[in-house]
Design a protein around this motif. Structure first.
Motif: not given
Length: 390
Positions: A106, A108, A122, A126, A133, A135, A153, A155, A157, A284
């Protein structure tokens, strides 16, 4: 003096053996939690069963006494185990309800470089989903949102409220204008420390670096330091970077000790927050909403603008009471460009797909000038089941 039958090395080996056995048993119990979730799909039973949890804890306390284990110790351990079981079951059921969102990696976005509190949230969120992640650090809340909006991205946070300093208004203002949906939440303990790059004493510190939020959350302790300059940074992680680069005995950062270690910083003073129980709730956000299975507790967040008449807001709030919906948050923010007009942010415990919540939304639509659902998502704050301890 009686000589021990085992040497210290032998005792440590036995401790390590027991620890390994405990880890294997915890892994087995977690797998059994997944099997429980599968069975609840068939029986349509909710994930949480407080009555069952209470009976379980009472039995464990009784059994623990036979091994000379005190009740608070047993309850503390099994509160953590039950919380893990609940969250594992919820994550499993949510994957089934949202198969298109299941992904091994993901992307994020979050505020600050590696080590910020948003970064820690984060990672924590996850890790429960067994997702890796990618990042994407950001310099502002606006950038966190924009990166998700433009597809760079998956997601974002965002910290939304803290038990000490209250609501984070910049984030509420971003939510007023974004097309994103809230798809999850996590509450993270915030453990502020004074962090330094070199060995020094507190009386030598004449300048502190941090994000504005920690200054608010640690205001009482900071007053005790006297005339210490406060420099503002975009995140606690940026503050740690600056202090690490300076390598001076006169400067320090306010932040998390484990994050400070990433930058070679050591805690000079711990537990400096105004409140011992200092937590921040993070949300999120994603481009698409999620479906929340009715087997798990859900929260719905929306914004609304009422008529500028006496009693307009009260009428809206009565809708929740009349339908037995618990409201957990009410926050007002000014509507940009419309002086003296307020936008209300509301959190309620309820699933947007339920018949009752649909009735609530229908009634609110007729009572408000504007209403928008920001998201419906699983409640991930697992309240411990309490039992009486002898």
């Amino acid at each position: 003096m009686t000589k021990p039958t085992l040497t210290l090395d032998e005792i440590r080996k036995n401790v390590s053996r027991v620890d390994s056995e405990l880890l294997a048993l915890l892994a087995e119990r977690r797998q059994l939690s997944i099997e429980v979730a599968k069975s609840k799909i068939q029986t349509e039973k909710p994930v949480r069963d407080p009555a069952r949890e209470k009976i379980l804890l009472e039995k464990l306390v009784t059994a623990g006494k036979k091994h000379e284990l005190d009740a608070p110790y047993i309850v503390s351990i099994f509160h953590s185990i039950i919380e893990d079981s609940v969250l594992i079951q919820q994550a499993f059921l949510q994957k089934l309800a949202n198969p298109d969102s299941a992904q091994p990696i993901a992307r994020v976005s979050f505020l600050g470089p590696k080590g910020s509190y948003s970064y820690l949230a984060a990672k924590h969120f996850f890790s429960r989903k067994q997702t890796t992640l990618a990042e994407l650090p950001c310099k502002s809340f606006k950038e966190v949102v924009e990166i998700v909006e433009n597809g760079r991205a998956d997601y974002g946070v965002l910290p939304i409220e803290n038990t000490s300093s209250g609501s984070i208004n910049d984030v509420y203002d971003q939510l007023q204008h974004t097309r994103l949906s809230i798809v999850g939440e996590i509450t993270q303990p915030i453990e502020h420390c004074i962090l330094t790059a070199v060995d020094t004493d507190l009386e030598n510190i004449d300048c502190l670096y941090s994000h504005p939020q920690p200054y608010q959350q640690c205001s009482e302790y900071l007053r005790s330091l006297g005339d210490v300059k406060q420099e503002y940074c975009s995140s606690t992680a940026e503050a740690m970077q600056k202090v690490a680069e300076m390598k001076s005995g006169n400067v320090a950062a306010i932040g998390n000790a484990s994050s400070g270690a990433l930058y070679g910083l050591k805690p000079l003073k711990a537990n400096i927050a105004n409140q011992q129980e200092n937590h921040t709730r993070f949300i999120l956000v994603a481009r698409n909403p999620v479906d929340v299975t009715d087997l798990i507790p859900a929260k719905t967040t929306f914004i609304m603008s009422t008529a500028q008449d006496a009693g307009s807001l009260v009428e809206c709030l009565l809708v929740f009471r009349n339908h037995g919906i618990n409201m957990t948050k009410l926050e007002s923010r000014p509507v940009l460009g419309n002086p003296w007009e307020e936008m209300f942010y509301v959190d309620v415990e309820g699933n947007m797909s339920s018949e009752e919540m649909q009735k609530v939304l229908e009634e609110l639509t007729s009572l408000t000038r504007y209403i928008k659902v920001l998201g419906c998502y699983p409640i991930e704050n697992v309240s411990p089941t309490e039992i009486e301890l002898d």
